[in-house]
Design a protein around this motif. Structure first.
Motif, PDB file in Angstrom:
ATOM      1  N   LEU A 156       0.840  -1.192   0.000  1.00 36.26           N
ATOM      2  CA  LEU A 156       0.000   0.000   0.000  1.00 36.26           C
ATOM      3  C   LEU A 156       0.874   1.240   0.000  1.00 36.26           C
ATOM      4  N   VAL A 157       0.447   2.228  -0.761  1.00 39.72           N
ATOM      5  CA  VAL A 157       1.097   3.540  -0.763  1.00 39.72           C
ATOM      6  C   VAL A 157       0.264   4.461   0.116  1.00 39.72           C
ATOM      7  N   GLN A 158       0.909   5.046   1.115  1.00 33.49           N
ATOM      8  CA  GLN A 158       0.216   5.947   2.028  1.00 33.49           C
ATOM      9  C   GLN A 158       0.588   7.399   1.723  1.00 33.49           C
ATOM     10  N   PRO A 159      -0.351   8.185   1.189  1.00 29.69           N
ATOM     11  CA  PRO A 159      -0.058   9.612   0.997  1.00 29.69           C
ATOM     12  C   PRO A 159       0.244  10.282   2.328  1.00 29.69           C
ATOM     13  N   GLU A 160       1.041  11.332   2.263  1.00 31.62           N
ATOM     14  CA  GLU A 160       1.464  12.011   3.477  1.00 31.62           C
ATOM     15  C   GLU A 160       1.487  13.514   3.256  1.00 31.62           C
ATOM     16  N   ARG A 161       1.131  14.246   4.310  1.00 33.22           N
ATOM     17  CA  ARG A 161       1.206  15.702   4.277  1.00 33.22           C
ATOM     18  C   ARG A 161       1.693  16.193   5.641  1.00 33.22           C
ATOM     19  N   ASP A 162       2.676  17.087   5.612  1.00 35.51           N
ATOM     20  CA  ASP A 162       3.211  17.677   6.842  1.00 35.51           C
ATOM     21  C   ASP A 162       3.666  16.622   7.841  1.00 35.51           C
ATOM     22  N   GLY A 163       4.256  15.548   7.318  1.00 37.56           N
ATOM     23  CA  GLY A 163       4.819  14.532   8.185  1.00 37.56           C
ATOM     24  C   GLY A 163       3.827  13.542   8.754  1.00 37.56           C
ATOM     25  N   LYS A 164       2.570  13.596   8.304  1.00 36.24           N
ATOM     26  CA  LYS A 164       1.543  12.701   8.822  1.00 36.24           C
ATOM     27  C   LYS A 164       0.777  12.051   7.675  1.00 36.24           C
ATOM     28  N   ALA A 165       0.278  10.843   7.915  1.00 42.22           N
ATOM     29  CA  ALA A 165      -0.546  10.169   6.910  1.00 42.22           C
ATOM     30  C   ALA A 165      -1.742  11.036   6.568  1.00 42.22           C
ATOM     31  N   SER A 166      -2.040  11.099   5.281  1.00 36.60           N
ATOM     32  CA  SER A 166      -3.136  11.954   4.820  1.00 36.60           C
ATOM     33  C   SER A 166      -3.857  11.253   3.679  1.00 36.60           C
ATOM     34  N   GLY A 167      -5.154  11.021   3.843  1.00 40.50           N
ATOM     35  CA  GLY A 167      -5.913  10.372   2.788  1.00 40.50           C
ATOM     36  C   GLY A 167      -5.847   8.858   2.888  1.00 40.50           C
ATOM     37  N   VAL A 168      -6.482   8.221   1.939  1.00 48.95           N
ATOM     38  CA  VAL A 168      -6.623   6.761   1.942  1.00 48.95           C
ATOM     39  C   VAL A 168      -5.423   6.122   1.251  1.00 48.95           C
ATOM     40  N   ALA A 169      -4.843   5.104   1.876  1.00 50.32           N
ATOM     41  CA  ALA A 169      -3.755   4.351   1.250  1.00 50.32           C
ATOM     42  C   ALA A 169      -4.288   3.588   0.038  1.00 50.32           C
ATOM     43  N   ILE A 183       6.024  12.808   0.547  1.00 47.91           N
ATOM     44  CA  ILE A 183       4.628  12.895   0.126  1.00 47.91           C
ATOM     45  C   ILE A 183       3.961  11.519   0.034  1.00 47.91           C
ATOM     46  N   ALA A 184       4.760  10.436   0.180  1.00 49.73           N
ATOM     47  CA  ALA A 184       4.163   9.099   0.202  1.00 49.73           C
ATOM     48  C   ALA A 184       5.169   8.102   0.752  1.00 49.73           C
ATOM     49  N   THR A 185       4.649   7.091   1.459  1.00 48.91           N
ATOM     50  CA  THR A 185       5.467   5.992   1.951  1.00 48.91           C
ATOM     51  C   THR A 185       4.853   4.675   1.486  1.00 48.91           C
ATOM     52  N   VAL A 186       5.625   3.580   1.613  1.00 50.98           N
ATOM     53  CA  VAL A 186       5.087   2.248   1.352  1.00 50.98           C
ATOM     54  C   VAL A 186       5.157   1.419   2.630  1.00 50.98           C
ATOM     55  N   ASP A 187       4.271   0.437   2.724  1.00 50.24           N
ATOM     56  CA  ASP A 187       4.137  -0.402   3.906  1.00 50.24           C
ATOM     57  C   ASP A 187       4.971  -1.660   3.729  1.00 50.24           C
ATOM     58  N   GLU A 188       6.130  -1.713   4.386  1.00 50.73           N
ATOM     59  CA  GLU A 188       7.021  -2.865   4.264  1.00 50.73           C
ATOM     60  C   GLU A 188       6.441  -4.132   4.889  1.00 50.73           C
ATOM     61  N   SER A 189       5.495  -3.974   5.804  1.00 50.32           N
ATOM     62  CA  SER A 189       4.945  -5.152   6.478  1.00 50.32           C
ATOM     63  C   SER A 189       4.139  -6.032   5.531  1.00 50.32           C
ATOM     64  N   ARG A 190       3.826  -5.521   4.367  1.00 45.20           N
ATOM     65  CA  ARG A 190       2.989  -6.264   3.417  1.00 45.20           C
ATOM     66  C   ARG A 190       3.789  -7.000   2.348  1.00 45.20           C
ATOM     67  N   TYR A 191       5.117  -6.897   2.386  1.00 39.65           N
ATOM     68  CA  TYR A 191       5.925  -7.617   1.394  1.00 39.65           C
ATOM     69  C   TYR A 191       7.275  -7.978   2.003  1.00 39.65           C
ATOM     70  N   ASP A 192       7.996  -8.863   1.344  1.00 47.85           N
ATOM     71  CA  ASP A 192       9.306  -9.303   1.805  1.00 47.85           C
ATOM     72  C   ASP A 192      10.406  -8.519   1.084  1.00 47.85           C
ATOM     73  N   GLY A 193      11.453  -8.174   1.820  1.00 45.07           N
ATOM     74  CA  GLY A 193      12.615  -7.567   1.183  1.00 45.07           C
ATOM     75  C   GLY A 193      12.805  -6.094   1.459  1.00 45.07           C
ATOM     76  N   GLY A 194      11.908  -5.485   2.210  1.00 50.63           N
ATOM     77  CA  GLY A 194      12.100  -4.094   2.583  1.00 50.63           C
ATOM     78  C   GLY A 194      13.163  -3.977   3.664  1.00 50.63           C
ATOM     79  N   THR A 195      13.988  -2.937   3.604  1.00 50.85           N
ATOM     80  CA  THR A 195      15.095  -2.790   4.569  1.00 50.85           C
ATOM     81  C   THR A 195      15.060  -1.461   5.310  1.00 50.85           C
ATOM     82  N   MET A 196      14.037  -0.655   5.088  1.00 49.56           N
ATOM     83  CA  MET A 196      14.019   0.677   5.673  1.00 49.56           C
ATOM     84  C   MET A 196      13.119   0.780   6.900  1.00 49.56           C
ATOM     85  N   GLY A 197      12.377  -0.274   7.195  1.00 46.80           N
ATOM     86  CA  GLY A 197      11.568  -0.318   8.398  1.00 46.80           C
ATOM     87  C   GLY A 197      10.217   0.342   8.251  1.00 46.80           C
TER      88      GLY A 197
END
Length: 243
Positions: free
Chosen positions: A144-157, A178-192
């Motif tokens: 999931l891609v989570q939009p972000e504004r001002d350092g906080k989640a904003s809107g629907v992933a 402006i957006a992050t991804v959820d590493e908990s939903r896939y294997d191989g992420g290294t950024m936490g």
């Protein structure tokens, strides 16, 4: 004679008015796709999508893989340069200097996906793009891609299936995420838990905007990705005051 003088005067009066009337779509961007390492099969789709979105935004888009376009007189035609899935060393020292001056003169930069896998020996570019590519999980990943504004989640992933980059550093604190991804939903992420995937900021007199999405050709049909790219084009071209 009198009629000739009147006609000449009228033509002179009209000249400055014509000069003030900018032709529709006069704003231009340059889409640059040169690769010196891995070549993405999605590049033609990326270029076609960026062209279409540029037209919708009132911009004319030129496409090039020729590094000789990176010189002062050529870059002066453009409001922004888009590095779309570039890889490796794509510009020489003189061309790099021209790109640096373009940004310092108020130009914009937009990076798509492998723009972060480009020019590792050019420190200024690493700061421009925000973070260099480190590695990625094998194949395409669902998350999931989570939009972000001002350092906080904003809107629907929203869901995405794409190649997901891990970066050499987390750019947060240096850029506006402006957006992050959820590493908990896939294997191989290294950024936490905090994995930025798109960001922007004013940089060195100009503007910089980047998204890590865009490996797979199919994502360019995703309305969420297209909205993200549209946002990037507007900011890089100076059509939007905030990113």
């Amino acid at each position: 004679m009198r009629r000739l003088l009147i006609a000449l005067l009228c033509s002179l009066l009209l000249l400055p008015m014509a000069g003030l009337a900018a032709p529709p779509g006069a704003d231009r961007i340059l889409i640059f796709t040169r690769t010196a390492k891995f070549h993405h099969d999605s590049i033609p789709v990326a270029v076609a999508t960026l062209r279409q979105l540029s037209t919708e935004a009132g911009l004319r888009a030129d496409h090039s893989e020729d590094p000789r376009d990176f010189r002062a007189d050529t870059l002066a035609r453009y409001r922004a340069v888009v590095f779309a899935n570039t890889t490796g060393d794509v510009l020489d020292a003189t061309q790099q200097a021209a790109m640096e001056q373009f940004i310092r003169n108020g130009g914009g930069f937009m990076g798509v996906h492998a723009a972060a896998d480009t020019e590792y020996d050019w420190p200024w570019y690493g700061e421009l793009v925000g973070a260099w590519f480190h590695k990625h999980p094998e194949g395409l990943q669902d998350t999931l891609v989570q939009p972000e504004r001002d350092g906080k989640a904003s809107g629907v992933a929203w869901p995405i299936r794409d190649e997901l980059y891990n970066y050499r550093r987390n750019p947060r604190g240096m850029v506006q995420v402006i957006a992050t991804v959820d590493e908990s939903r896939y294997d191989g992420g290294t950024m936490g838990a905090d994995h930025p995937i798109a960001w922007c900021r004013p940089f060195d007199g100009g503007r910089s905007w980047y998204t890590g999405l865009g490996h797979d050709a199919a994502v360019y049909a995703d309305p969420n990705v297209r909205a993200q790219l549209r946002r990037g084009l507007r900011y890089a071209a100076g059509h939007a005051p905030a990113c």
